[in-house]
Each structure stands twice: as structure tokens, then as C-alpha cells.
Design a protein around this motif. Structure first.
Motif, PDB file in Angstrom:
ATOM      1  N   GLU A 179       0.829  -1.203   0.000  1.00 13.74           N
ATOM      2  CA  GLU A 179       0.000   0.000   0.000  1.00 13.74           C
ATOM      3  C   GLU A 179       0.865   1.255   0.000  1.00 13.74           C
ATOM      4  OE1 GLU A 179      -4.041  -1.419   2.373  1.00 13.74           O
ATOM      5  OE2 GLU A 179      -2.249  -0.889   3.526  1.00 13.74           O
ATOM      6  N   THR A 217      -7.893   7.118  -9.184  1.00 12.90           N
ATOM      7  CA  THR A 217      -8.573   6.354  -8.133  1.00 12.90           C
ATOM      8  C   THR A 217      -8.371   6.991  -6.763  1.00 12.90           C
ATOM      9  OG1 THR A 217      -6.645   4.859  -8.104  1.00 12.90           O
ATOM     10  CG2 THR A 217      -8.568   4.150  -9.357  1.00 12.90           C
ATOM     11  N   GLN A 270     -11.588   9.118  -4.389  1.00 20.33           N
ATOM     12  CA  GLN A 270     -11.807   8.891  -2.955  1.00 20.33           C
ATOM     13  C   GLN A 270     -11.649  10.174  -2.133  1.00 20.33           C
ATOM     14  OE1 GLN A 270     -10.022   4.976  -1.473  1.00 20.33           O
ATOM     15  NE2 GLN A 270      -9.050   5.169  -3.488  1.00 20.33           N
ATOM     16  N   LYS A 306     -13.845  -0.039 -16.694  1.00 16.41           N
ATOM     17  CA  LYS A 306     -13.412   0.459 -15.382  1.00 16.41           C
ATOM     18  C   LYS A 306     -14.548   1.157 -14.619  1.00 16.41           C
ATOM     19  CE  LYS A 306      -8.624   1.212 -16.926  1.00 16.41           C
ATOM     20  NZ  LYS A 306      -7.468   2.129 -16.929  1.00 16.41           N
ATOM     21  N   MET A 308     -15.750  -0.135 -11.064  1.00 14.63           N
ATOM     22  CA  MET A 308     -14.780   0.180 -10.026  1.00 14.63           C
ATOM     23  C   MET A 308     -14.848   1.647  -9.643  1.00 14.63           C
ATOM     24  SD  MET A 308     -10.634   0.385 -10.294  1.00 14.63           S
ATOM     25  CE  MET A 308     -10.804   1.747 -11.437  1.00 14.63           C
ATOM     26  N   LEU A 363     -15.852   3.494  -5.918  1.00 12.88           N
ATOM     27  CA  LEU A 363     -14.978   4.405  -5.176  1.00 12.88           C
ATOM     28  C   LEU A 363     -15.666   5.707  -4.802  1.00 12.88           C
ATOM     29  CD1 LEU A 363     -11.637   3.987  -7.197  1.00 12.88           C
ATOM     30  CD2 LEU A 363     -12.192   2.983  -4.973  1.00 12.88           C
ATOM     31  N   LYS A 365      -7.795   4.615   0.232  1.00  6.65           N
ATOM     32  CA  LYS A 365      -7.030   3.367   0.251  1.00  6.65           C
ATOM     33  C   LYS A 365      -6.546   3.088  -1.170  1.00  6.65           C
ATOM     34  CE  LYS A 365      -7.485  -1.510   1.630  1.00  6.65           C
ATOM     35  NZ  LYS A 365      -6.447  -1.502   2.683  1.00  6.65           N
ATOM     36  N   VAL A 374      -5.900   1.492  -4.629  1.00  4.82           N
ATOM     37  CA  VAL A 374      -6.500   0.447  -5.450  1.00  4.82           C
ATOM     38  C   VAL A 374      -5.337  -0.256  -6.152  1.00  4.82           C
ATOM     39  CG1 VAL A 374      -7.972  -0.056  -7.433  1.00  4.82           C
ATOM     40  CG2 VAL A 374      -8.641   1.717  -5.791  1.00  4.82           C
ATOM     41  N   ASP A 407      -4.202  -3.145  -8.546  1.00  9.19           N
ATOM     42  CA  ASP A 407      -4.666  -4.077  -9.569  1.00  9.19           C
ATOM     43  C   ASP A 407      -4.019  -5.443  -9.390  1.00  9.19           C
ATOM     44  OD1 ASP A 407      -4.382  -5.490 -12.239  1.00  9.19           O
ATOM     45  OD2 ASP A 407      -5.646  -3.829 -12.901  1.00  9.19           O
ATOM     46  N   LYS A 440      -6.117  -1.067 -13.552  1.00  8.73           N
ATOM     47  CA  LYS A 440      -7.099  -0.394 -12.705  1.00  8.73           C
ATOM     48  C   LYS A 440      -6.390   0.015 -11.412  1.00  8.73           C
ATOM     49  CE  LYS A 440     -11.033  -3.030 -14.510  1.00  8.73           C
ATOM     50  NZ  LYS A 440     -12.108  -4.013 -14.189  1.00  8.73           N
ATOM     51  N   GLY A 441      -6.173   1.297 -11.255  1.00  8.84           N
ATOM     52  CA  GLY A 441      -5.447   1.771 -10.084  1.00  8.84           C
ATOM     53  C   GLY A 441      -3.957   1.648 -10.293  1.00  8.84           C
TER      54      GLY A 441
END
Length: 328
Positions: A126, A164, A168, A185, A188, A192, A288, A290, A292, A313-314
Motif C-alpha cells: 500500500e 482512483t 476517494q 473500469k 470500479m 470508489l 485506500k 487500489v 490491480d 485499474k489503479g
């Protein structure tokens, strides 16, 4: 140590996993055992050497720095004589793009200002996904215009790392969010916090007759007049990346095209500066990463190819200390 090295510009096929000398930290550096790193569009630009003007920074004939990777998370194993902020054993993360890069290796060196202590609640994967994309998203949503509840925010290129994160953050500010990216996408993006979605291959958001308080553009391709038309009075257009011609147009003419009513400009990244504020959002559960997919270092070329294809994605993350990372 193992490192993914490149000595010429080209496709991901030019990357080679090699044994190289472990770096020795200077007095103002720490030696970092890399646990995870992540890819950004800037890594792709430096790998391919395109557009060629970017080679003024990365090396005219061949790359000046043989190891890519700016976003990094790991553990300090050695400190230089002038280091005061960190000690061996500290878990840290940061953006190395203002210095030597080098995150796609088992060890790398970094200056004190390039690193921040990693919260214990955050995994290495992360943490590695955050620095560039998270920092730019936070800058874009707080630097040029204060976002108020109910404001309309459009994010173009919303399905990548910056987008992404931006969705958020904007959702945490109670904004109404429109996300622009490929149809695959959209689910997703809505999960979010996006209330509206647009497929840029089928619709042009600047020609829909809608206007926004803030446009965050990760993949700019349109003209200044198009973007200006899509802004509400008092609105701001903030470009993060895109087609080189559009970047030059906004960079050179954005100031002239801007008025008190509508402002257009390029976001200037401030590496690592927004991370303290971003950590607060993370710990509050408002944002947080994202992720993939997580790839081992030896599969970095495959991860790069997906980055170039635009299918991610992310974020995609590269892991180097699998067993240790599982413990966090």
C-alpha cells in the motif's frame, strides 16, 4: 543484489534482471532494503524515451540512471553520518523521482527528505502505491481551489493511480464526481465514489453541455477552449499529464486563457510534501490504494507492458520481500 536494469530506450523487452553492486549510502543518504515499489507513467516515459524531449532529463543517447522506480517502501538498514531523522529498522516510504530513482532493486539509497515513516497500519505494498499518484491527487484537489460539499468535480483518466485516489479524496469532501475512463473500469470507479461515468472512447465530456467546478486531467488531449467551455464560473482546470502538444498549449497559453472566472494550468508536482496529509486520510479510512496486481521483480516487464497498454485499474506494485511483506 538483484535489480531490473536497462541500458537503452525501448519496450519492456529491454529490461534485464541482473546482479549488481549494492549501493553505498553517502553521508546524507540512507540505505533502504526495498520491500515494494510501484509503477507510474513517468517510469514508462523514461523506459521508452518518448517523447524524445524527455531525454533531456533522462539522458540524450541512453539512460543516465540504469534502474527505474521512484515510488518505494522498505526498511532502513544503514544511515549516513548526517542523517538525523531515521535509524536502522525504520519502515519508510517515499518518492525518489527528484534524486536517483532505483526502486526496482533489492536495495537503494535515498535522501532524508525523500522518505516518510510508514504507519504500522499500512502494508509495504500500500505504501509503495501512494507517493506520486496519491500526492498529485491530493495536490490537485486542494492546491488551486477549495472543494466544498456539492461541488462538481470531473476526473479525466480516472481509472489509474491518480484518478482512483482523486475520486476517494473528492468523495471524502462530499463532492459530486464524474469519472472519465474506459467502460470496463466504470464499476470500479462508481464503487470508489463516482456518481457519473463517461467512456472517453464514446463521448467527449467537453461537448456534453455540462460544466464543472474542478477538472482534474490525467490524460489531456483537447484544446484550451474545450476545457474552458467545460468549466463553471469560478472553475479550475488542473492538468497532471497528457499529450505533449496539449501540455505545451496549457503550459504556454493557460495563463493568457485564464480569467478571474475560469483558471487553467498545469499542476507542478511537489514530491513527498503531501504525504503527511495523505497519511491522515488513510488512517481515517477515507482513502485506500487500489492495487490491480502485485508482481515479483522478475515479472516487472509484464507489469510495464500492462502500464503501456492502459489496462491497469489503479496501481500495479512490485514486491521484493514476499515473505516479510506477508507479515505486515
Amino acid at each position: 543484489m538483484k535489480a531490473m536494469v536497462y541500458t537503452q530506450y525501448g519496450s519492456p523487452k529491454v529490461l534485464r534482471l541482473e546482479e549488481v553492486e549494492k549501493p553505498i549510502p553517502k553521508d546524507d543518504e540512507v540505505l533502504l532494503k526495498v520491500h515494494a515499489a510501484s509503477l507510474n507513467s513517468w517510469d514508462w516515459d523514461r523506459l521508452t524515451g518518448k517523447p524524445r524531449i524527455y531525454r533531456l532529463l533522462s539522458g540524450i543517447g541512453k539512460p543516465k540512471l540504469p534502474i527505474l522506480g521512484a515510488d518505494v517502501a522498505g526498511v532502513v538498514v544503514e544511515t549516513g553520518a548526517k542523517i538525523r531523522k531515521f535509524k536502522p529498522g525504520d519502515e519508510v516510504f517515499g518518492d525518489l523521482s527528484a534524486g536517483k530513482w532505483g526502486a526496482f532493486a533489492e536495495y537503494t539509497c535515498a535522501k532524508e527528505k525523500e522518505l516518510t515513516i510508514k504507519p504500522t497500519s499500512m502494508t509495504f505494498e500500500e505504501a509503495a502505491a501512494i507517493p506520486q499518484a496519491g500526492g498529485m491527487a491530493l495536490q490537485a484537489l486542494t492546491e488551486k481551489r477549495k472543494i466544498n460539499a456539492g461541488d462538481s468535480v470531473l476526473i479525466n483518466g480516472a481509472g489509474g493511480g491518480v484518478g482512483t485516489f482523486a475520486i476517494q479524496i473528492a468523495a471524502s469532501l462530499d463532492a459530486n464526481i464524474t469519472a472519465v475512463d474506459l467502460s470496463e473500469k466504470h464499476a470500479m470507479l462508481q464503487s470508489l465514489g463516482a456518481s457519473g461515468v463517461v467512456d472517453h472512447t464514446k463521448e467527449d465530456f467537453t461537448k456534453q453541455g455540462k460544466q464543472y467546478d474542478l477538472i482534474v486531467d490525467v490524460i489531456a488531449t483537447r484544446s484550451i477552449s474545450d476545457y474552458k467551455r467545460a468549466l463553471k464560473p469560478g472553475g479550475v482546470y488542473s492538468m497532471i499529464g497528457g499529450h505533449l502538444g496539449t501540455i505545451f498549449q496549457v503550459g504556454l497559453l493557460g495563463g493568457f486563457a485564464s480569467t478571474k472566472e475560469r483558471r487553467l494550468g498545469i499542476l507542478i508536482q511537489q514530491p513527498n510534501k503531501p504525504l503527511t496529509a495523505f497519511i491522515k486520510l488513510f488512517e481515517e479510512g477515507k482513502v485506500k490504494p487500489v492495487i490491480d496486481k502485485v508482481y515479483p521483480l522478475e515479472e516487472l516487464p509484464e507489469a510495464f507492458q500492462r502500464l503501456g497498454d492502459g489496462s491497469i485499474k489503479g496501481k500495479v506494485v512490485i514486491t521484493l520481500q514476499t515473505e516479510i511483506n506477508k507479515q505486515h
